[in-house]
Motif scaffolding. Structure first.
Motif, PDB file in Angstrom:
ATOM      1  N   TYR A   1       0.872  -1.082  -0.067  1.00 52.22           N
ATOM      2  CA  TYR A   1       0.196  -0.007   0.019  1.00 52.22           C
ATOM      3  C   TYR A   1       0.847   1.102   0.134  1.00 52.22           C
ATOM      4  N   THR A   2       0.481   2.160  -0.704  1.00 52.34           N
ATOM      5  CA  THR A   2       1.300   3.521  -0.746  1.00 52.34           C
ATOM      6  C   THR A   2       0.809   4.262   0.846  1.00 52.34           C
ATOM      7  N   CYS A   3       1.441   5.121   1.035  1.00 55.81           N
ATOM      8  CA  CYS A   3       1.251   5.877   2.314  1.00 55.81           C
ATOM      9  C   CYS A   3       1.034   7.559   2.005  1.00 55.81           C
ATOM     10  N   PRO A   4      -0.050   7.887   1.921  1.00 56.06           N
ATOM     11  CA  PRO A   4      -0.216   9.369   1.657  1.00 56.06           C
ATOM     12  C   PRO A   4       0.247  10.419   2.700  1.00 56.06           C
ATOM     13  N   SER A   5       0.432  10.007   4.012  1.00 53.55           N
ATOM     14  CA  SER A   5       0.973  10.893   4.782  1.00 53.55           C
ATOM     15  C   SER A   5       1.558  10.122   6.014  1.00 53.55           C
ATOM     16  N   LEU A   6       2.395  10.902   6.482  1.00 52.56           N
ATOM     17  CA  LEU A   6       3.324  10.535   7.646  1.00 52.56           C
ATOM     18  C   LEU A   6       3.045  11.491   8.870  1.00 52.56           C
ATOM     19  N   THR A   7       3.247  11.234  10.034  1.00 58.29           N
ATOM     20  CA  THR A   7       3.105  11.977  11.183  1.00 58.29           C
ATOM     21  C   THR A   7       4.041  11.386  12.428  1.00 58.29           C
ATOM     22  N   LEU A   8       4.764  12.481  13.215  1.00 56.33           N
ATOM     23  CA  LEU A   8       5.377  12.173  14.029  1.00 56.33           C
ATOM     24  C   LEU A   8       4.876  12.243  15.611  1.00 56.33           C
ATOM     25  N   HIS A   9       5.124  11.279  16.359  1.00 57.76           N
ATOM     26  CA  HIS A   9       4.603  11.443  17.797  1.00 57.76           C
ATOM     27  C   HIS A   9       5.117  12.830  18.463  1.00 57.76           C
ATOM     28  N   PRO A  10       4.402  13.547  19.198  1.00 61.02           N
ATOM     29  CA  PRO A  10       5.225  14.949  19.616  1.00 61.02           C
ATOM     30  C   PRO A  10       6.283  14.577  20.889  1.00 61.02           C
ATOM     31  N   ASN A  11       6.057  13.335  21.663  1.00 60.38           N
ATOM     32  CA  ASN A  11       6.997  13.186  22.720  1.00 60.38           C
ATOM     33  C   ASN A  11       7.456  11.648  22.768  1.00 60.38           C
ATOM     34  N   GLU A  12       7.419  10.881  21.925  1.00 59.77           N
ATOM     35  CA  GLU A  12       7.770   9.611  21.942  1.00 59.77           C
ATOM     36  C   GLU A  12       8.355   9.355  20.408  1.00 59.77           C
ATOM     37  N   SER A  13       9.523   8.110  20.454  1.00 52.88           N
ATOM     38  CA  SER A  13      10.282   8.080  19.271  1.00 52.88           C
ATOM     39  C   SER A  13       9.391   7.147  18.492  1.00 52.88           C
ATOM     40  N   VAL A  14       8.241   7.619  17.773  1.00 52.99           N
ATOM     41  CA  VAL A  14       7.374   6.634  17.005  1.00 52.99           C
ATOM     42  C   VAL A  14       6.961   7.591  15.937  1.00 52.99           C
ATOM     43  N   PHE A  15       6.824   7.289  14.436  1.00 53.74           N
ATOM     44  CA  PHE A  15       5.637   7.829  13.750  1.00 53.74           C
ATOM     45  C   PHE A  15       4.673   6.883  13.125  1.00 53.74           C
ATOM     46  N   VAL A  16       3.637   7.502  12.671  1.00 49.36           N
ATOM     47  CA  VAL A  16       2.420   6.618  12.110  1.00 49.36           C
ATOM     48  C   VAL A  16       2.601   7.053  10.720  1.00 49.36           C
ATOM     49  N   ALA A  17       2.093   6.058   9.710  1.00 45.49           N
ATOM     50  CA  ALA A  17       2.162   6.042   8.332  1.00 45.49           C
ATOM     51  C   ALA A  17       0.663   5.836   7.939  1.00 45.49           C
ATOM     52  N   GLN A  18      -0.173   6.845   7.357  1.00 44.07           N
ATOM     53  CA  GLN A  18      -1.395   6.377   6.720  1.00 44.07           C
ATOM     54  C   GLN A  18      -1.160   5.678   5.614  1.00 44.07           C
ATOM     55  N   THR A  19      -2.154   4.521   5.294  1.00 43.74           N
ATOM     56  CA  THR A  19      -1.890   3.807   4.321  1.00 43.74           C
ATOM     57  C   THR A  19      -3.274   3.701   3.704  1.00 43.74           C
ATOM     58  N   ASN A  20      -2.691   3.195   2.104  1.00 42.68           N
ATOM     59  CA  ASN A  20      -4.379   2.982   1.335  1.00 42.68           C
ATOM     60  C   ASN A  20      -4.768   1.708   1.434  1.00 42.68           C
ATOM     61  N   GLY A  21      -4.374   1.236   2.583  1.00 46.46           N
ATOM     62  CA  GLY A  21      -4.990  -0.279   2.951  1.00 46.46           C
ATOM     63  C   GLY A  21      -6.315   0.011   4.100  1.00 46.46           C
ATOM     64  N   ASN A  22      -6.553   1.500   4.015  1.00 50.43           N
ATOM     65  CA  ASN A  22      -7.369   2.011   5.137  1.00 50.43           C
ATOM     66  C   ASN A  22      -7.071   1.536   6.634  1.00 50.43           C
ATOM     67  N   TYR A  23      -6.039   1.776   6.941  1.00 48.56           N
ATOM     68  CA  TYR A  23      -5.334   1.571   8.467  1.00 48.56           C
ATOM     69  C   TYR A  23      -4.124   2.666   8.387  1.00 48.56           C
ATOM     70  N   MET A  24      -3.796   3.093   9.769  1.00 50.05           N
ATOM     71  CA  MET A  24      -2.522   3.332   9.929  1.00 50.05           C
ATOM     72  C   MET A  24      -1.516   2.716  10.607  1.00 50.05           C
TER      73      MET A  24
END
Length: 327
Positions: A210-233
């Motif tokens: 799946y492609t990932c249209p957007s990425l976002t970083l957690h404000p205080n933990e060392s993790v990030f989230v990818a939005q996917t075209n599989g209808n989940y993050m």
């Protein structure tokens, strides 16, 4: 803004899910691609929006819900726009392949340059305010210096398009999500880069097709989230080797080919995303459970962002050109 003043000296309080609509702002005649609160806390009543109608607008989205200014420097759809860290300038890029840095007060261009490709993603460097990264319909991603109006570095990936760019803390490394559509595309969906050397650190981060249209970083933990075209993050470590967390998936919303954005609340407890059916989904970051959904828009909701100072104030935008403020 008098509403923001009492909150400036205090620590951000716990985020609650907004329940009611405060402002319904509809001056764009085309889909809104991106919205962003002004990063200067004292001026964070201002909201920036970029639209397919070729314009950028700045709104007073806290006190009045009125449009303060419209900037028409692009001749095609504006796909990306970002506040500078000082809040006095707006960087924008569009399908006219133009990059503009606009003075917010005067509306004049401080910097303009023709890029070699249509632009779909822009991000300022987190510690070097004169440097930004630009990506779009090209295998290349470029770092620019505003002071010289020149390209500093070129990052080359064997892909067709860059969908989003995410700097990791300190800005030594950044991630790009790409529209790699070949059979082995799972290798290049998310790429990690060394900012200084332009070397590819890893392209083996996300292995699902799946492609990932957007990425976002957690404000205080060392993790990030990818939005996917599989209808989940999907959740990842923001440190090498950027491993996926297989125990947590944030699902329930729909992406369906839209560039749906996702973002953490400033206290890091909630993960919020738009949805192609117009809803906004609020997830508990720790449990990945849906806390609530908000029927926000009739068309696809492509962005939902919490205010950086005022607890629980949320801005959303959609494919019909509407922006709404919730509390």
């Amino acid at each position: 803004s008098e509403l923001i003043k009492p909150y400036l000296g205090s620590k951000y309080k716990l985020t609650e899910v907004p329940k009611s609509l405060i402002f319904y702002m509809s001056k764009h005649s085309g889909p809104v691609n991106e919205i962003q609160w002004c990063p200067v806390r004292e001026q964070s009543h201002m909201l920036l929006s970029a639209s397919m109608d070729k314009t950028i607008k700045v709104w007073d989205a806290v006190d009045t819900g009125c449009c303060l200014k419209t900037y028409s420097c692009h001749s095609c759809a504006v796909r990306a726009a970002r506040w500078s860290s000082c809040g006095r300038r707006i960087l924008s890029g569009g399908f006219d392949s133009m990059l503009h840095l606009t003075d917010v007060e005067t509306g004049k261009q401080i910097f303009s340059s023709k890029n070699e490709f249509r632009i779909s993603a822009l991000k300022f460097h987190p510690t070097e305010s004169n440097i930004f990264i630009c990506g779009g319909f090209s295998p290349e991603v470029k770092a620019w210096d505003i002071r010289t109006s020149k390209v500093l570095r070129v990052y080359k990936a064997a892909v067709q398009q860059t969908l989003d760019i995410l700097f990791l803390p300190e800005g030594r490394e950044f991630l790009t999500s790409t529209d790699a559509v070949s059979r082995d595309s799972a290798d290049r969906t998310v790429i990690a880069w060394d900012f200084q050397s332009a070397a590819k650190i890893s392209n083996q981060i996300f292995h699902e097709r799946y492609t990932c249209p957007s990425l976002t970083l957690h404000p205080n933990e060392s993790v990030f989230v990818a939005q996917t075209n599989g209808n989940y993050m999907a959740l990842f470590s923001a440190q090498r080797p950027y491993r996926i967390n297989k125990k947590k998936r944030y699902e329930g919303h729909k992406v369906e080919g839209f560039a749906v954005g996702c973002e953490f609340s400033p206290d890091g407890t909630l993960l919020v995303t738009g949805s192609s059916d117009g809803k906004v989904f609020f997830y508990n970051y720790h449990t990945a459970r849906i806390i609530r959904t908000l029927s926000a828009h009739k068309e696809a909701c492509v962005s939902a962002i919490f205010h950086p100072v005022l607890p629980s104030l949320l801005a959303t935008c959609d494919w019909a050109g509407e922006i709404k403020i919730w509390q």
